[in-house]
Design a protein around this motif. Structure first.
Motif, PDB file in Angstrom:
ATOM      1  N   CYS A  73      23.407  16.483  51.156  1.00 60.52           N
ATOM      2  CA  CYS A  73      23.589  17.090  49.834  1.00 60.52           C
ATOM      3  C   CYS A  73      22.816  18.405  49.731  1.00 60.52           C
ATOM      4  O   CYS A  73      22.009  18.730  50.606  1.00 60.52           O
ATOM      5  CB  CYS A  73      23.085  16.130  48.758  1.00 60.52           C
ATOM      6  N   VAL A 115      18.741  12.775  42.322  1.00 55.58           N
ATOM      7  CA  VAL A 115      18.959  11.448  42.914  1.00 55.58           C
ATOM      8  C   VAL A 115      18.279  10.394  42.047  1.00 55.58           C
ATOM      9  O   VAL A 115      17.088  10.495  41.750  1.00 55.58           O
ATOM     10  CB  VAL A 115      18.382  11.360  44.347  1.00 55.58           C
ATOM     11  N   TRP A 142      20.364  19.157  42.764  1.00 53.80           N
ATOM     12  CA  TRP A 142      21.044  17.960  42.314  1.00 53.80           C
ATOM     13  C   TRP A 142      19.953  16.918  42.071  1.00 53.80           C
ATOM     14  O   TRP A 142      18.796  17.135  42.452  1.00 53.80           O
ATOM     15  CB  TRP A 142      22.013  17.452  43.374  1.00 53.80           C
ATOM     16  N   ILE A 191      29.887   8.131  51.450  1.00 54.28           N
ATOM     17  CA  ILE A 191      29.840   8.915  50.217  1.00 54.28           C
ATOM     18  C   ILE A 191      31.154   8.736  49.481  1.00 54.28           C
ATOM     19  O   ILE A 191      32.231   8.957  50.036  1.00 54.28           O
ATOM     20  CB  ILE A 191      29.606  10.399  50.530  1.00 54.28           C
ATOM     21  N   VAL A 217      26.679   6.590  46.519  1.00 54.73           N
ATOM     22  CA  VAL A 217      26.394   6.533  47.959  1.00 54.73           C
ATOM     23  C   VAL A 217      26.038   5.097  48.349  1.00 54.73           C
ATOM     24  O   VAL A 217      25.215   4.451  47.701  1.00 54.73           O
ATOM     25  CB  VAL A 217      25.228   7.474  48.333  1.00 54.73           C
ATOM     26  N   VAL A 242      23.307  12.024  42.113  1.00 54.11           N
ATOM     27  CA  VAL A 242      23.590  11.094  43.203  1.00 54.11           C
ATOM     28  C   VAL A 242      22.969   9.752  42.850  1.00 54.11           C
ATOM     29  O   VAL A 242      21.786   9.677  42.507  1.00 54.11           O
ATOM     30  CB  VAL A 242      23.016  11.605  44.544  1.00 54.11           C
ATOM     31  N   LEU A 251      19.592  11.672  52.890  1.00 56.37           N
ATOM     32  CA  LEU A 251      20.363  12.328  51.836  1.00 56.37           C
ATOM     33  C   LEU A 251      20.112  13.827  51.783  1.00 56.37           C
ATOM     34  O   LEU A 251      20.985  14.605  51.393  1.00 56.37           O
ATOM     35  CB  LEU A 251      20.022  11.703  50.474  1.00 56.37           C
ATOM     36  N   SER A 288      22.413   6.082  44.611  1.00 56.74           N
ATOM     37  CA  SER A 288      22.487   5.499  45.946  1.00 56.74           C
ATOM     38  C   SER A 288      21.911   4.099  45.991  1.00 56.74           C
ATOM     39  O   SER A 288      20.978   3.758  45.246  1.00 56.74           O
ATOM     40  CB  SER A 288      21.710   6.390  46.931  1.00 56.74           C
ATOM     41  N   VAL A 322      27.814  11.075  41.992  1.00 54.12           N
ATOM     42  CA  VAL A 322      28.286  10.845  43.356  1.00 54.12           C
ATOM     43  C   VAL A 322      27.674   9.530  43.840  1.00 54.12           C
ATOM     44  O   VAL A 322      26.448   9.445  43.997  1.00 54.12           O
ATOM     45  CB  VAL A 322      27.889  11.993  44.304  1.00 54.12           C
TER      46      VAL A 322
END
Length: 247
Positions: A92, A148, A146, A206, A182, A75, A88, A77, A180
Motif C-alpha cells: 500500500c 490501517v 492511508w 487483497i 485484507v 485498510v 502491508l 486487515s 480495503v
C-alpha cells in the motif's frame, strides 16, 4: 529447528532494532512521509530476517484490487501476526497504523514508532477515543497517508475468530472513505511471541474496496468481516498445504 530459528531471529531483532531506532530519532526532523519511508527500511530488514533465518516467504494476490494510491482509503486487515504489519507497507501507500497508546512507551521500538505518524488510541478515554481517532485520521489523510485499522483489536491465534470492533468502520463513515479488506494466513507461520516461527509461504489476499457511502455501521461491518473471514478460511493453513495430500 523452528525454535532455534525463532531464537536467532529474536537476537537479530534485538541487535537491529535499537540501532535503527536511533537512526529514526536522529531523522525526526524530516517531514512525515519521507520519515515514514525511511522507517520502512526497518520493516524490510525484519521481513528479510524472517525469510533468511526462519524461511518465511510471501505471496500477494489481489493487487489489481488496490485503488489509486492518490485516493484516501482505510485498510482493515486480519490481525494474527506481526508479519502483516510489516508486509502491508510494501503493498500500500504510506500507512498510518491505528495502535494503542501504550506501544509508544516500549524502549526503542515505541520511540521510533511514534515517528511513523500512527493514530494512537487511548483505551481509557471511553467515548472520547473515537473523536480522537477521527481527528488524527483526518490529519493523516491530509498528510498523504492511508490508514490501517485492525478490527479484532489485538493479534489472535491463527484459525480463530474474534469479535470485530467497529472503530475502523466508524472512521470510514466519518471520513467518507472506502475500506480495503485484507486477509492472510501469516499467523500459522509467524505467531504472536518470540518462538513458534516456522518455514513456509504466507499468502496475503487483497479484496476490492468496500464503499462506506450511504451505509449504516452494521451493514458496513458485516461486509468487511464476511469478506475477510471467508477469505482467511479459503487461504487455509500453509503448513497443511505444504504437507501435500498424504500429510
Amino acid at each position: 529447528m523452528s525454535a532455534l530459528r525463532s531464537l536467532l531471529f529474536a537476537l537479530y531483532q534485538l541487535v537491529v532494532t535499537p540501532i535503527y531506532a536511533i537512526l529514526v530519532l536522529l531523522l525526526s526532523w524530516l517531514p512525515p512521509i519521507p520519515r515514514f519511508k525511511f522507517i520502512m527500511g526497518w520493516c524490510w530488514l525484519m521481513l528479510f530476517g524472517g525469510r533468511w533465518i526462519c524461511g518465511i516467504r510471501q505471496h500477494v494476490i489481489g493487487r489489481e484490487n488496490l485503488p489509486p494510491f492518490s485516493t484516501p482509503h482505510i485498510v482493515m486487515s486480519k490481525h494474527s501476526s506481526t508479519w502483516e504489519t510489516l508486509a502491508l507497507n510494501f503493498v500500500c501507500p504510506p500507512l498510518a497504523f491505528g495502535a494503542k497508546k501504550e506501544l509508544l512507551s516500549i524502549p526503542f521500538f515505541g520511540w521510533a514508532f511514534r515517528q511513523a505518524s500512527p493514530i494512537t488510541i487511548d483505551r481509557k478515554s471511553g467515548n472520547d477515543a473515537m473523536t480522537q481517532i477521527t481527528i488524527q485520521g483526518r490529519e493523516r489523510l491530509a498528510q498523504g497517508f492511508w490508514i490501517v485499522m485492525y478490527p479484532e483489536g489485538t493479534r489472535i491465534p491463527a484459525g480463530t475468530r474474534a469479535h470485530y470492533k467497529t472503530g475502523g468502520a466508524r472512521l470510514a463513515i466519518a471520513l467518507g472513505v472506502p475500506i480495503v479488506p485484507v486477509a492472510h494466513n501469516a499467523g500459522y507461520l509467524w505467531p504472536k511471541g518470540f518462538l513458534g516461527k516456522r518455514p513456509g509461504t504466507v499468502t496475503m489476499s487483497i479484496g476490492a474496496a468496500i464503499g462506506s457511502d450511504g451505509k449504516d455501521l452494521q451493514r458496513l461491518m458485516n461486509e468487511v468481516e464476511s469478506w475477510i473471514e471467508n477469505e482467511v478460511a479459503r487461504l487455509g493453513n500453509p503448513l497443511e498445504a505444504s504437507q501435500g495430500p498424504h500429510g
